[in-house]
Design an enzyme around this catalytic site. Structure first.
Site, PDB file in Angstrom:
ATOM      1  N   ASP A 196      -2.473   5.459  -8.994  1.00  0.00           N
ATOM      2  CA  ASP A 196      -3.740   4.888  -9.473  1.00  0.00           C
ATOM      3  C   ASP A 196      -4.200   5.549 -10.760  1.00  0.00           C
ATOM      4  OD1 ASP A 196      -3.704   3.227  -7.268  1.00  0.00           O
ATOM      5  OD2 ASP A 196      -4.995   4.517  -6.055  1.00  0.00           O
TER       6      ASP A 196
ATOM      7  N   LYS B 289       3.159   1.860  -5.091  1.00  0.00           N
ATOM      8  CA  LYS B 289       1.977   1.004  -4.967  1.00  0.00           C
ATOM      9  C   LYS B 289       1.174   1.039  -6.267  1.00  0.00           C
ATOM     10  CE  LYS B 289      -1.902   1.756  -2.432  1.00  0.00           C
ATOM     11  NZ  LYS B 289      -2.913   1.256  -3.377  1.00  0.00           N
TER      12      LYS B 289
ATOM     13  N   HIS C  10      -2.225  -0.607  -8.704  1.00  0.00           N
ATOM     14  CA  HIS C  10      -3.457  -1.388  -8.877  1.00  0.00           C
ATOM     15  C   HIS C  10      -3.414  -1.830 -10.339  1.00  0.00           C
ATOM     16  CE1 HIS C  10      -5.610  -1.014  -5.160  1.00  0.00           C
ATOM     17  NE2 HIS C  10      -5.626   0.302  -5.173  1.00  0.00           N
TER      18      HIS C  10
ATOM     19  N   ASP D   3      -1.229  -3.754  -4.839  1.00  0.00           N
ATOM     20  CA  ASP D   3      -2.297  -3.682  -3.833  1.00  0.00           C
ATOM     21  C   ASP D   3      -3.479  -4.534  -4.300  1.00  0.00           C
ATOM     22  OD1 ASP D   3      -4.100  -2.872  -1.906  1.00  0.00           O
ATOM     23  OD2 ASP D   3      -4.159  -0.771  -2.555  1.00  0.00           O
TER      24      ASP D   3
ATOM     25  N   LYS E   7      -5.157  -6.941  -2.692  1.00  0.00           N
ATOM     26  CA  LYS E   7      -6.191  -7.268  -1.685  1.00  0.00           C
ATOM     27  C   LYS E   7      -6.852  -8.620  -1.962  1.00  0.00           C
ATOM     28  CE  LYS E   7      -7.348  -2.499  -0.370  1.00  0.00           C
ATOM     29  NZ  LYS E   7      -6.725  -1.684  -1.442  1.00  0.00           N
ATOM     30  N   PHE E   8      -6.032  -9.662  -1.985  1.00  0.00           N
ATOM     31  CA  PHE E   8      -6.567 -11.023  -2.149  1.00  0.00           C
ATOM     32  C   PHE E   8      -7.567 -11.296  -1.030  1.00  0.00           C
ATOM     33  CE2 PHE E   8      -2.354 -11.326  -4.170  1.00  0.00           C
ATOM     34  CZ  PHE E   8      -2.721 -11.861  -5.393  1.00  0.00           C
TER      35      PHE E   8
ATOM     36  N   ASN F  22      -6.334 -22.010  -2.273  1.00  0.00           N
ATOM     37  CA  ASN F  22      -6.097 -22.575  -3.602  1.00  0.00           C
ATOM     38  C   ASN F  22      -6.381 -21.574  -4.720  1.00  0.00           C
ATOM     39  OD1 ASN F  22      -5.513 -24.943  -5.320  1.00  0.00           O
ATOM     40  ND2 ASN F  22      -7.628 -24.615  -5.979  1.00  0.00           N
TER      41      ASN F  22
ATOM     42  N   ARG G 296      -4.053  10.343  -4.638  1.00  0.00           N
ATOM     43  CA  ARG G 296      -4.450  11.562  -5.334  1.00  0.00           C
ATOM     44  C   ARG G 296      -3.748  12.802  -4.812  1.00  0.00           C
ATOM     45  NH1 ARG G 296     -10.639   9.937  -4.632  1.00  0.00           N
ATOM     46  NH2 ARG G 296      -9.606   8.755  -2.967  1.00  0.00           N
TER      47      ARG G 296
HETATM   48  O1  S5P Z   1      -7.798   1.019   3.859  1.00  0.00           O
HETATM   49  C1  S5P Z   1      -7.315   1.277   2.773  1.00  0.00           C
HETATM   50  C2  S5P Z   1      -6.414   0.416   2.156  1.00  0.00           C
HETATM   51  C3  S5P Z   1      -5.826   0.779   0.952  1.00  0.00           C
HETATM   52  S1  S5P Z   1      -4.576  -0.232   0.341  1.00  0.00           S
HETATM   53  N1  S5P Z   1      -7.593   2.461   2.149  1.00  0.00           N
HETATM   54  C4  S5P Z   1      -7.045   2.817   0.941  1.00  0.00           C
HETATM   55  O2  S5P Z   1      -7.336   3.907   0.451  1.00  0.00           O
HETATM   56  N2  S5P Z   1      -6.167   1.955   0.302  1.00  0.00           N
HETATM   57  C5  S5P Z   1      -5.561   2.296  -1.017  1.00  0.00           C
HETATM   58  O3  S5P Z   1      -4.762   3.450  -0.846  1.00  0.00           O
HETATM   59  C6  S5P Z   1      -6.541   2.617  -2.126  1.00  0.00           C
HETATM   60  O4  S5P Z   1      -6.861   1.455  -2.869  1.00  0.00           O
HETATM   61  C7  S5P Z   1      -5.809   3.641  -2.958  1.00  0.00           C
HETATM   62  O5  S5P Z   1      -4.968   2.996  -3.899  1.00  0.00           O
HETATM   63  C8  S5P Z   1      -4.904   4.356  -1.968  1.00  0.00           C
HETATM   64  C9  S5P Z   1      -5.454   5.675  -1.464  1.00  0.00           C
HETATM   65  O6  S5P Z   1      -5.568   6.600  -2.495  1.00  0.00           O
HETATM   66  P1  S5P Z   1      -5.943   8.137  -2.249  1.00  0.00           P
HETATM   67  O7  S5P Z   1      -6.027   8.699  -3.635  1.00  0.00           O
HETATM   68  O8  S5P Z   1      -7.236   8.197  -1.519  1.00  0.00           O
HETATM   69  O9  S5P Z   1      -4.804   8.725  -1.440  1.00  0.00           O
END
Ligand code: S5P
Length: 267
Positions: A39, A61, A63, A92, A94-95, A100, A235
């Site tokens: 991210d 993954k 964004h 990721d 998340k639609f 449509n 992170r």
């Molecule tokens: O429930 C969720 C679903 C997702 S896809 N919780 C999340 O944190 N995520 C994603 O996982 C979020 O958008 C981010 O990209 C990643 C977690 O990141 P972190 O830095 O907290 O480990």
């Protein structure tokens, strides 16, 4: 037997979705159930970290809409890195709209997600039309979908009956839905009829959460106690001070995830 105690390679053999099969096979080959969420917001940083982490991960993954200098060269490069290191790409996105609309969001616009991302995900909130819309675009390209059955964040509404109904939706669409984003392996009927993959974010070894509601559990909790398949770490990996530490952290999470898997299957 339950999929819980089977190896990834045994599960690859009986999974007839091409994308899920490929994923399970490469997890077994590379000995990793780690997905890293890269991210970061600059193209060059994503490419550098993806190349660095390639050997440690099964899924990269993204964004894509947080990238400030996005262009199609970025996704072309990610596709090449995916081939070089053998990982899948998961946008990721998340639609969360009607069938449509998501069709257009998935296929077109600036990002053309379906053209480069092996896997994407959707909230089940609009009802089954969201799967049907995404499927029209994704199936011909051999793409696959994950449904968000649960979330890692504090106060999430994705729980209880909502989660159970999500599983039922997935069972009616097994040609395209290969599993879930979730915190627990909720559906495992143990009769080998349908193997769903559980990809679990909210994983951290050092901290319990952040100031915006994120909640972390350990790879052991996720893989052994909750029976999920893939840990997603953001992170905890890319938030290191330099490239050497990013690699060190990736290896630490890879090993923790893999050891937990070995414990689960009794090896
Ligand atoms: O429930 C969720 C679903 C997702 S896809 N919780 C999340 O944190 N995520 C994603 O996982 C979020 O958008 C981010 O990209 C990643 C977690 O990141 P972190 O830095 O907290 O480990």
């Amino acid at each position: 037997p339950s999929f819980l105690t089977q190896t990834y390679s045994e599960r690859a053999k009986v999974n007839d979705n091409a994308c899920a099969k490929k994923l399970l096979e490469l997890m077994d080959k590379k000995k990793t159930n780690l997905s890293v969420a890269i991210d970061v917001t600059k193209k060059d940083d994503i490419i550098r970290i993806a190349d660095l982490l390639g050997p440690y991960i099964c899924v990269l993954k993204t964004h894509i809409d947080i990238v400030e200098d996005f262009d199609m060269e970025l996704v072309e490069t990610l596709k090449q890195l995916a081939q070089k290191h053998e990982f899948l790409i998961f946008e990721d996105r998340k639609f969360a709209d009607i069938g449509n609309t998501v069709k257009h969001q998935y296929e077109g616009g600036v990002y053309k997600i379906a053209s480069w991302s092996d896997i994407t995900n959707a909230h089940p909130i609009p009802g089954e039309g969201i799967i049907k819309g995404l499927k029209e675009v994704g199936l011909p390209l051999n793409r696959a979908l994950l449904l968000l059955a649960e979330m890692s964040s504090k106060g999430t509404l994705a729980k209880g009956q909502y989660t159970l109904d999500t599983i039922e939706m997935a069972k009616r669409n097994t040609d395209f839905v290969i599993g879930f984003i979730g915190q627990n392996r909720i559906y495992d009927n143990g009769d080998n009829s349908q193997d769903f993959l559980y990809l679990t974010p909210g994983v951290g070894l050092e901290t319990k959460g952040d100031s915006l509601g994120q909640q972390y559990r350990t790879p052991h909790q996720v893989i052994v106690e909750s029976g999920c398949d893939i840990i997603i770490v953001g992170r905890g990996v890319y938030g290191a001070k330099d490239d050497a530490e990013i690699k060190e952290r990736a290896e630490k999470y890879r090993k923790a995830g893999w050891d937990a898997y070995l414990e689960r299957i009794g090896q």
